[in-house]
Design a protein around this motif. Structure first.
Motif, PDB file in Angstrom:
ATOM      1  N   SER A   1      -5.121   5.154  -4.991  1.00  0.00           N
ATOM      2  CA  SER A   1      -3.588   4.965  -5.852  1.00  0.00           C
ATOM      3  C   SER A   1      -3.139   5.181  -7.544  1.00  0.00           C
TER       4      SER A   1
ATOM      5  N   SER B   1      -5.291   2.105  -1.641  1.00  0.00           N
ATOM      6  CA  SER B   1      -4.532   1.350  -2.217  1.00  0.00           C
ATOM      7  C   SER B   1      -5.446   1.506  -4.200  1.00  0.00           C
TER       8      SER B   1
ATOM      9  N   ALA C   1       0.878  -1.077   0.037  1.00  0.00           N
ATOM     10  CA  ALA C   1       0.001   0.186  -0.071  1.00  0.00           C
ATOM     11  C   ALA C   1       0.875   1.576   0.158  1.00  0.00           C
TER      12      ALA C   1
ATOM     13  N   TRP D   1       3.876   1.352  -0.792  1.00  0.00           N
ATOM     14  CA  TRP D   1       4.424   1.787  -2.894  1.00  0.00           C
ATOM     15  C   TRP D   1       3.320   1.952  -3.813  1.00  0.00           C
ATOM     16  N   LEU D   2       1.968   1.600  -3.695  1.00  0.00           N
ATOM     17  CA  LEU D   2       1.401   2.889  -4.400  1.00  0.00           C
ATOM     18  C   LEU D   2       1.059   4.006  -3.571  1.00  0.00           C
ATOM     19  N   VAL D   3       0.723   4.095  -2.802  1.00  0.00           N
ATOM     20  CA  VAL D   3      -0.032   5.601  -2.257  1.00  0.00           C
ATOM     21  C   VAL D   3       0.979   6.600  -2.795  1.00  0.00           C
ATOM     22  N   ALA D   4       2.458   5.732  -2.518  1.00  0.00           N
ATOM     23  CA  ALA D   4       3.381   6.682  -2.644  1.00  0.00           C
ATOM     24  C   ALA D   4       3.984   7.651  -4.396  1.00  0.00           C
ATOM     25  N   ALA D   5       3.500   6.297  -4.942  1.00  0.00           N
ATOM     26  CA  ALA D   5       3.715   6.349  -6.959  1.00  0.00           C
ATOM     27  C   ALA D   5       2.421   8.135  -6.538  1.00  0.00           C
ATOM     28  N   ALA D   6       1.469   7.862  -6.386  1.00  0.00           N
ATOM     29  CA  ALA D   6       0.684   8.576  -6.472  1.00  0.00           C
ATOM     30  C   ALA D   6       0.519   9.859  -5.452  1.00  0.00           C
TER      31      ALA D   6
END
Lengths: 137, 133
Positions: free
Chosen positions: B125, B122, A51, A53-58
Motif C-alpha cells: 500500500s 501494508s 494495515a 488504514w494503509l490499504v484503504a489509503a492505497a
C-alpha cells in the motif's frame, strides 16, 4: 533423563497442592508484567487497524473515508484511546525491559518505581496524545 | 510427552533429545529481538507524532504525506519491525501458555503467516501510494 516427565502420575506421592495465583493479591511488578503481555497481544490485534488504514489509503478516497468514519465514531474513538494507551504502556514498559536486559534497575525499589512510572507515564502520555490530536484537528 | 513412553526402549538418547534443546541460535534470536525493539522506539515516536498531526486529514493530505520519500521509507521500516515484533512477541506468549506441541506449532505458524500477509499488504500500500499515487 528426559523421560522423567513421562512417569505415571499414580506413582507420585499425593502431596498437598500449594495455593495458586488467584489466592494472592498481585504485587505491582507482577501486574506491570502481565499488563505488558496483555497490551502486547492487544497491539498485535491492533495491527489489523494499522494495515486497514494503509490499504484503504492505497485503495482510494471512498475506502479511506470509511476507515476515518469508523475511527471517528464513539466506539472507534474508544478503541483508538485503548490502542494509544496500550502503545504507550508497551513502549514505556518495553524500555524498562531493555534496561533490565542490560542489567540495570533490578533492585526491588527500582522495580516498584519503574512500575509506577510506566503506569503514570502511559496514562499521562495517552491524555497528552489525545489533547494534541483534538487541538490540531 | 505421553508419546515418548512407547519408544523409550527403541530410541537412542540422542534421538530422544534432538530438537528439544538449544538449536545454537537462541542467543542470536534474543539479541536481535532486543536490538529491533530498541530501534522500534524512535520509529514509533515518529509515527505517533505524525499521526497526531494527521488527525482528521482527508485522503489527499494523507496520501501526499505517505508519498514523501522520507515518510515512505520510515513507514516501510515501521511495518517491518512492527509485524516482526508482533509475530515473535506472540510466539513468546504461546510458548509459555500452550503446551501441546502440535497446537503450539500450528498457532505460531498461523500467527507468523498472518503477520507476513499483513506486512506485505501494508508495505505494498505504501509503495503503491508512493509510486502510483
Amino acid at each position: 533423563m528426559t523421560d522423567t516427565q513421562a512417569a505415571p502420575t499414580a506413582q507420585r506421592p499425593n502431596r498437598p497442592l500449594s495455593p495458586h495465583l488467584q489466592v494472592y493479591r498481585l504485587p505491582l511488578p507482577a501486574i506491570a508484567s502481565i499488563t505488558h503481555r496483555i497490551t502486547g497481544a492487544g497491539l498485535t490485534a491492533g495491527t489489523l487497524l494499522f494495515a486497514w488504514w494503509l490499504v484503504a489509503a492505497a485503495t482510494g478516497a471512498e475506502a479511506f473515508d470509511t476507515v476515518q468514519g469508523v475511527l471517528g465514531s464513539p466506539i472507534g474513538l474508544l478503541i483508538l484511546f485503548g490502542f494509544t494507551w496500550a502503545t504507550w504502556y508497551h513502549t514505556l514498559n518495553g524500555i524498562r525491559h531493555l534496561v533490565w536486559d542490560a542489567g540495570g534497575a533490578l533492585e526491588l525499589g527500582a522495580v516498584y518505581r519503574g512500575g509506577f512510572l510506566v503506569w503514570g507515564g502511559s496514562v499521562g502520555l495517552t491524555i497528552v496524545t489525545f489533547i494534541a490530536a483534538f487541538a490540531l484537528k | 510427552m505421553a508419546a515418548n513412553q512407547s519408544d523409550v526402549g527403541f530410541r537412542s538418547s540422542l534421538g530422544r533429545v534432538r530438537g528439544l534443546g538449544s538449536a545454537r541460535t537462541g542467543a542470536e534470536h534474543w539479541v536481535s529481538y532486543r536490538l529491533l525493539s530498541a530501534a522500534y522506539v524512535p520509529l514509533l515516536l515518529w509515527f505517533i507524532i505524525a499521526v497526531v498531526g494527521l488527525t482528521g486529514a482527508d485522503h489527499a493530505t494523507v496520501t501526499a504525506w505517505i508519498a514523501k520519500p522520507l515518510n515512505a521509507v520510515l513507514l516501510l521500516l515501521l511495518i517491518g519491525v512492527t509485524f516482526h515484533h508482533a509475530a515473535y512477541g506472540m510466539q513468546e506468549i504461546y510458548e509459555d501458555y500452550i503446551h501441546g506441541k502440535l497446537a503450539k506449532t500450528a498457532v505460531i505458524g498461523l500467527t507468523r503467516g498472518a503477520c507476513l500477509v499483513l506486512a506485505v499488504a501494508s508495505a505494498f500500500s505504501v509503495l503503491k501510494i508512493a509510486f502510483a499515487g
